[in-house]
Scaffold this active site. Structure first.
Site, PDB file in Angstrom:
ATOM      1  N   ASP A   1       0.796  -1.225   0.000  1.00 52.36           N
ATOM      2  CA  ASP A   1       0.000   0.000   0.000  1.00 52.36           C
ATOM      3  C   ASP A   1       0.825   1.270   0.000  1.00 52.36           C
ATOM      4  OD1 ASP A   1       1.064   0.004   2.530  1.00 52.36           O
ATOM      5  OD2 ASP A   1      -0.776  -0.628   3.522  1.00 52.36           O
TER       6      ASP A   1
ATOM      7  N   GLU B   1      -0.286  -9.047  -1.233  1.00 54.08           N
ATOM      8  CA  GLU B   1      -0.952  -8.466  -0.049  1.00 54.08           C
ATOM      9  C   GLU B   1      -2.158  -7.610  -0.474  1.00 54.08           C
ATOM     10  OE1 GLU B   1       0.456  -5.472   3.152  1.00 54.08           O
ATOM     11  OE2 GLU B   1       1.316  -7.351   3.839  1.00 54.08           O
TER      12      GLU B   1
ATOM     13  N   GLU C   1      -2.296   5.068   2.726  1.00 55.61           N
ATOM     14  CA  GLU C   1      -2.216   3.651   2.367  1.00 55.61           C
ATOM     15  C   GLU C   1      -3.565   3.044   1.988  1.00 55.61           C
ATOM     16  OE1 GLU C   1      -0.747   5.028   4.993  1.00 55.61           O
ATOM     17  OE2 GLU C   1       1.397   4.698   4.685  1.00 55.61           O
TER      18      GLU C   1
ATOM     19  N   HIS D   1       5.448   5.461  13.253  1.00 53.22           N
ATOM     20  CA  HIS D   1       5.916   6.244  12.098  1.00 53.22           C
ATOM     21  C   HIS D   1       4.793   6.737  11.183  1.00 53.22           C
ATOM     22  CE1 HIS D   1       5.198   2.424  10.051  1.00 53.22           C
ATOM     23  NE2 HIS D   1       5.121   3.124   8.948  1.00 53.22           N
TER      24      HIS D   1
ATOM     25  N   ARG E   1       2.051   8.490   8.984  1.00 57.36           N
ATOM     26  CA  ARG E   1       1.827   9.901   8.675  1.00 57.36           C
ATOM     27  C   ARG E   1       0.720  10.519   9.533  1.00 57.36           C
ATOM     28  NH1 ARG E   1       3.896  12.258   3.557  1.00 57.36           N
ATOM     29  NH2 ARG E   1       5.345  10.630   2.979  1.00 57.36           N
TER      30      ARG E   1
ATOM     31  N   HIS F   1      12.391   5.271  13.316  1.00 59.70           N
ATOM     32  CA  HIS F   1      12.286   5.429  11.856  1.00 59.70           C
ATOM     33  C   HIS F   1      13.131   6.641  11.449  1.00 59.70           C
ATOM     34  CE1 HIS F   1      10.363   6.292   7.985  1.00 59.70           C
ATOM     35  NE2 HIS F   1       9.703   5.150   8.051  1.00 59.70           N
TER      36      HIS F   1
HETATM   37  C1  UD1 Z   1       6.465   4.863   3.883  1.00 55.73           C
HETATM   38  C2  UD1 Z   1       5.093   4.412   3.373  1.00 55.73           C
HETATM   39  C3  UD1 Z   1       4.308   3.734   4.486  1.00 55.73           C
HETATM   40  C4  UD1 Z   1       5.115   2.645   5.162  1.00 55.73           C
HETATM   41  C5  UD1 Z   1       6.462   3.198   5.587  1.00 55.73           C
HETATM   42  C6  UD1 Z   1       7.307   2.082   6.130  1.00 55.73           C
HETATM   43  C7  UD1 Z   1       4.016   5.804   1.677  1.00 55.73           C
HETATM   44  C8  UD1 Z   1       3.153   6.975   1.418  1.00 55.73           C
HETATM   45  N1  UD1 Z   1       4.335   5.578   2.964  1.00 55.73           N
HETATM   46  O1  UD1 Z   1       6.226   5.873   4.856  1.00 55.73           O
HETATM   47  O2  UD1 Z   1       3.140   3.161   3.932  1.00 55.73           O
HETATM   48  O3  UD1 Z   1       4.418   2.203   6.296  1.00 55.73           O
HETATM   49  O4  UD1 Z   1       7.132   3.766   4.452  1.00 55.73           O
HETATM   50  O5  UD1 Z   1       8.371   2.541   6.874  1.00 55.73           O
HETATM   51  O6  UD1 Z   1       4.407   5.139   0.760  1.00 55.73           O
HETATM   52  N2  UD1 Z   1      13.899   8.438   5.394  1.00 55.73           N
HETATM   53  C9  UD1 Z   1      15.268   8.371   5.369  1.00 55.73           C
HETATM   54  N3  UD1 Z   1      15.867   7.167   5.063  1.00 55.73           N
HETATM   55  C10 UD1 Z   1      15.155   6.045   4.805  1.00 55.73           C
HETATM   56  C11 UD1 Z   1      13.757   6.122   4.840  1.00 55.73           C
HETATM   57  C12 UD1 Z   1      13.134   7.318   5.125  1.00 55.73           C
HETATM   58  O7  UD1 Z   1      15.963   9.349   5.586  1.00 55.73           O
HETATM   59  O8  UD1 Z   1      15.750   4.992   4.558  1.00 55.73           O
HETATM   60  C13 UD1 Z   1      13.243   9.727   5.710  1.00 55.73           C
HETATM   61  C14 UD1 Z   1      13.281  10.723   4.548  1.00 55.73           C
HETATM   62  O9  UD1 Z   1      13.480  12.011   5.075  1.00 55.73           O
HETATM   63  C15 UD1 Z   1      11.876  10.629   3.977  1.00 55.73           C
HETATM   64  C16 UD1 Z   1      11.055  10.352   5.219  1.00 55.73           C
HETATM   65  O10 UD1 Z   1      11.854   9.490   5.996  1.00 55.73           O
HETATM   66  O11 UD1 Z   1      11.483  11.828   3.339  1.00 55.73           O
HETATM   67  C17 UD1 Z   1       9.697   9.735   4.956  1.00 55.73           C
HETATM   68  O12 UD1 Z   1       9.793   8.633   4.058  1.00 55.73           O
HETATM   69  P1  UD1 Z   1       8.519   8.217   3.138  1.00 55.73           P
HETATM   70  O13 UD1 Z   1       8.864   7.001   2.361  1.00 55.73           O
HETATM   71  O14 UD1 Z   1       8.044   9.400   2.377  1.00 55.73           O
HETATM   72  O15 UD1 Z   1       7.398   7.898   4.173  1.00 55.73           O
HETATM   73  P2  UD1 Z   1       7.329   6.881   5.364  1.00 55.73           P
HETATM   74  O16 UD1 Z   1       6.733   7.596   6.501  1.00 55.73           O
HETATM   75  O17 UD1 Z   1       8.621   6.193   5.549  1.00 55.73           O
HETATM   76  N1  UDP Z   2      11.652  -3.296  11.032  1.00 49.59           N
HETATM   77  C1  UDP Z   2      13.039  -3.328  11.015  1.00 49.59           C
HETATM   78  N2  UDP Z   2      13.711  -2.461  11.844  1.00 49.59           N
HETATM   79  C2  UDP Z   2      13.058  -1.579  12.630  1.00 49.59           C
HETATM   80  C3  UDP Z   2      11.652  -1.540  12.612  1.00 49.59           C
HETATM   81  C4  UDP Z   2      10.978  -2.417  11.787  1.00 49.59           C
HETATM   82  O1  UDP Z   2      13.646  -4.125  10.311  1.00 49.59           O
HETATM   83  O2  UDP Z   2      13.724  -0.814  13.319  1.00 49.59           O
HETATM   84  C5  UDP Z   2      10.905  -4.201  10.129  1.00 49.59           C
HETATM   85  C6  UDP Z   2       9.850  -5.030  10.818  1.00 49.59           C
HETATM   86  O3  UDP Z   2      10.371  -6.282  11.214  1.00 49.59           O
HETATM   87  C7  UDP Z   2       8.767  -5.158   9.747  1.00 49.59           C
HETATM   88  C8  UDP Z   2       8.920  -3.912   8.912  1.00 49.59           C
HETATM   89  O4  UDP Z   2      10.202  -3.372   9.221  1.00 49.59           O
HETATM   90  O5  UDP Z   2       9.042  -6.267   8.887  1.00 49.59           O
HETATM   91  C9  UDP Z   2       7.822  -2.935   9.237  1.00 49.59           C
HETATM   92  O6  UDP Z   2       8.130  -1.739   8.658  1.00 49.59           O
HETATM   93  P1  UDP Z   2       7.393  -0.396   9.032  1.00 49.59           P
HETATM   94  O7  UDP Z   2       6.854  -0.482  10.409  1.00 49.59           O
HETATM   95  O8  UDP Z   2       8.352   0.706   8.724  1.00 49.59           O
HETATM   96  O9  UDP Z   2       6.236  -0.322   7.928  1.00 49.59           O
HETATM   97  P2  UDP Z   2       4.726  -0.870   7.832  1.00 49.59           P
HETATM   98  O10 UDP Z   2       4.745  -2.326   8.031  1.00 49.59           O
HETATM   99  O11 UDP Z   2       3.930  -0.125   8.855  1.00 49.59           O
HETATM  100  O12 UDP Z   2       4.318  -0.459   6.470  1.00 49.59           O
END
Ligand code: UD1
Ligand code: UDP
Length: 384
Positions: A96, A118, A132, A206, A208, A239
């Site tokens: 999603d 999924e 999502e 984490h 939004r 995160h």
């Molecule tokens: C995204 C997904 C969410 C999922 C989550 C898992 C969307 C809209 N959201 O949300 O569904 O649950 O990932 O974690 O697709 N950042 C880093 N390094 C990284 C990752 C993120 O610096 O490796 C920071 C960046 O500043 C980035 C911010 O996190 O702009 C947000 O990342 P983004 O992918 O936009 O949204 P998530 O909240 O991570």
């Molecule tokens: N996870 C990880 N390290 C962390 C937190 C989560 O490897 O510090 C893994 C966790 O085991 C799970 C996945 O990341 O498989 C979940 O990711 P997240 O919570 O970011 O996203 P969501 O599932 O809510 O989309």
């Protein structure tokens, strides 16, 4: 040869797609390619390393503080280019995220069949989780093969009018990923050194819709829990989103027995999960993993698309109100029998063989289901 292009870009998608990519790679009838969008960078690379995946293409789109529109448009443009190069017979997307929806849309614009792994999870609340819920509903509308993890997710799709012969109940691939990680050697450097008399509570947030006041109220509840139980260590893998980290640092730093750490890789995280007595999270994937590892979870959200875990009794929905989180967690932490009851459930999310089923279905649809002509392989992009 069936050319399958798997596209994903965030940590959770990578964890749930990695075992499937490995399964596809084993099949002689399938030529598997992987395109990572790089919606996440460090958190994605951690997963690729653990599973030993080397993507064929990397769009590298992540920018600090990226907007949803920026992610969606960059993935749409980028995946289009990769589709031109690979000429896939099937594009596989997961879950999603914005990477998922944009990749599915790119495939649709090129009239390439889409497989959604999924499929069918629903809250039926447009803004929870945001974005999502709409990402997955729209992806399901665009998809040709829908891999539903549970019977309930299949039911949702049927009720929305998707023909039953396109929906397959496979289990969730996260259980396949767990089979890989928990059988792996325990990493040497574990971030939670517990004394034998201490208990571990794992906290992640984490989403939004939780950024701002809700996440602050979650952290305040955690602080009160650490003060209320002197045998409790609260571990918070943060995160990399700066909005998550700044709130945690402001409210939780300097608090004895609350440890703020960078996100550990999935091997370490699963080992930590298996040692926790209670999990507080707004994550989707962690709800499933905790259920598979028999760990009780308080879900820090108003809705969940995983009601199977609520029905089984391993998940409880508590929202983001500070007082409610504190009281529910305090009650459980004071009642080991209740904690044990929540833990003793059968995992409703899968049996660890979802990836084999999905690969079998893909082969079946392309090789044995030819009369209906929905799926054909060995075509070229120019033929379309
Ligand atoms: C995204 C997904 C969410 C999922 C989550 C898992 C969307 C809209 N959201 O949300 O569904 O649950 O990932 O974690 O697709 N950042 C880093 N390094 C990284 C990752 C993120 O610096 O490796 C920071 C960046 O500043 C980035 C911010 O996190 O702009 C947000 O990342 P983004 O992918 O936009 O949204 P998530 O909240 O991570
Ligand atoms: N996870 C990880 N390290 C962390 C937190 C989560 O490897 O510090 C893994 C966790 O085991 C799970 C996945 O990341 O498989 C979940 O990711 P997240 O919570 O970011 O996203 P969501 O599932 O809510 O989309």
């Amino acid at each position: 040869m069936i050319r399958v292009l798997s596209v994903f870009g965030t940590r959770p998608e990578a964890i749930k797609m990695a075992p499937l990519v490995r399964e596809l790679e084993k099949r002689p009838d399938i030529r598997s390619s992987v395109c990572v969008t790089g919606q996440h960078r460090q958190m994605l690379d951690q997963v690729l390393q653990v599973f030993g995946l080397l993507p064929d293409y990397d769009l590298d789109i992540m920018r600090e503080g990226q907007s949803l529109t920026a992610v969606t448009t960059a993935v749409l443009r980028g995946v289009e280019e990769i589709i031109r190069i690979v000429c896939p017979d099937l594009v596989l997307v997961h879950g999603d995220t914005s990477s998922c929806l944009a990749a599915a849309l790119a495939a649709y614009y090129h009239q390439i069949p889409i497989g959604h792994v999924e499929a069918g999870l629903r809250s039926y609340d447009k803004y929870s989780p945001f974005p999502e819920e709409m990402n997955r509903q729209l992806t399901d509308r665009l998809s040709d093969l829908l891999f539903a993890p549970t019977a309930l997710s299949r039911e949702h799709l049927l009720q929305e009018g998707i023909p039953g012969d396109r929906i397959f109940v496979t289990g969730n691939t996260v259980v396949d990923a767990l089979r890989f990680t928990v059988n792996h050697e325990v990493p040497l450097a574990m971030p939670a050194d517990l004394r034998p008399d201490q208990r571990l509570l794992l906290l992640t947030a984490h989403r939004r819709e939780n950024l701002g006041n809700p996440i602050r109220s979650i952290y305040r509840a955690a602080r009160r829990l650490a003060e209320a139980f002197d045998d409790l260590v609260i571990l918070c893998p943060l995160h990399l989103n700066p909005a998550v980290r700044s709130a945690a640092q402001e409210i939780l730093s300097g608090c004895e027995r609350i440890r703020l750490i960078d996100p550990p890789d999935v091997l370490t995280f699963h080992h930590l999960l298996s040692r926790a007595c209670l999990v507080l999270t707004d994550s989707g994937g962690i709800q499933e993993e905790a259920a598979a590892l028999n760990k009780p979870v308080l879900v820090l959200r108003d809705t969940t698309e995983r009601p199977e875990g609520l029905a089984a009794g391993v998940l409880r929905l508590v929202g983001t109100d500070e007082e409610r989180i504190f009281l529910e967690a305090r009650r459980l932490l004071s009642d080991p029998e209740e904690l044990a009851r929540m833990s003793a459930v059968k995992n409703p999310f899968g049996d660890g063989h979802a990836c084999e089923r999905i690969a079998d279905i893909i082969e079946e649809q392309f090789y044995y289901n030819r009369p209906n002509e929905r799926f054909a392989c060995q075509t070229t992009y120019a033929d379309r």
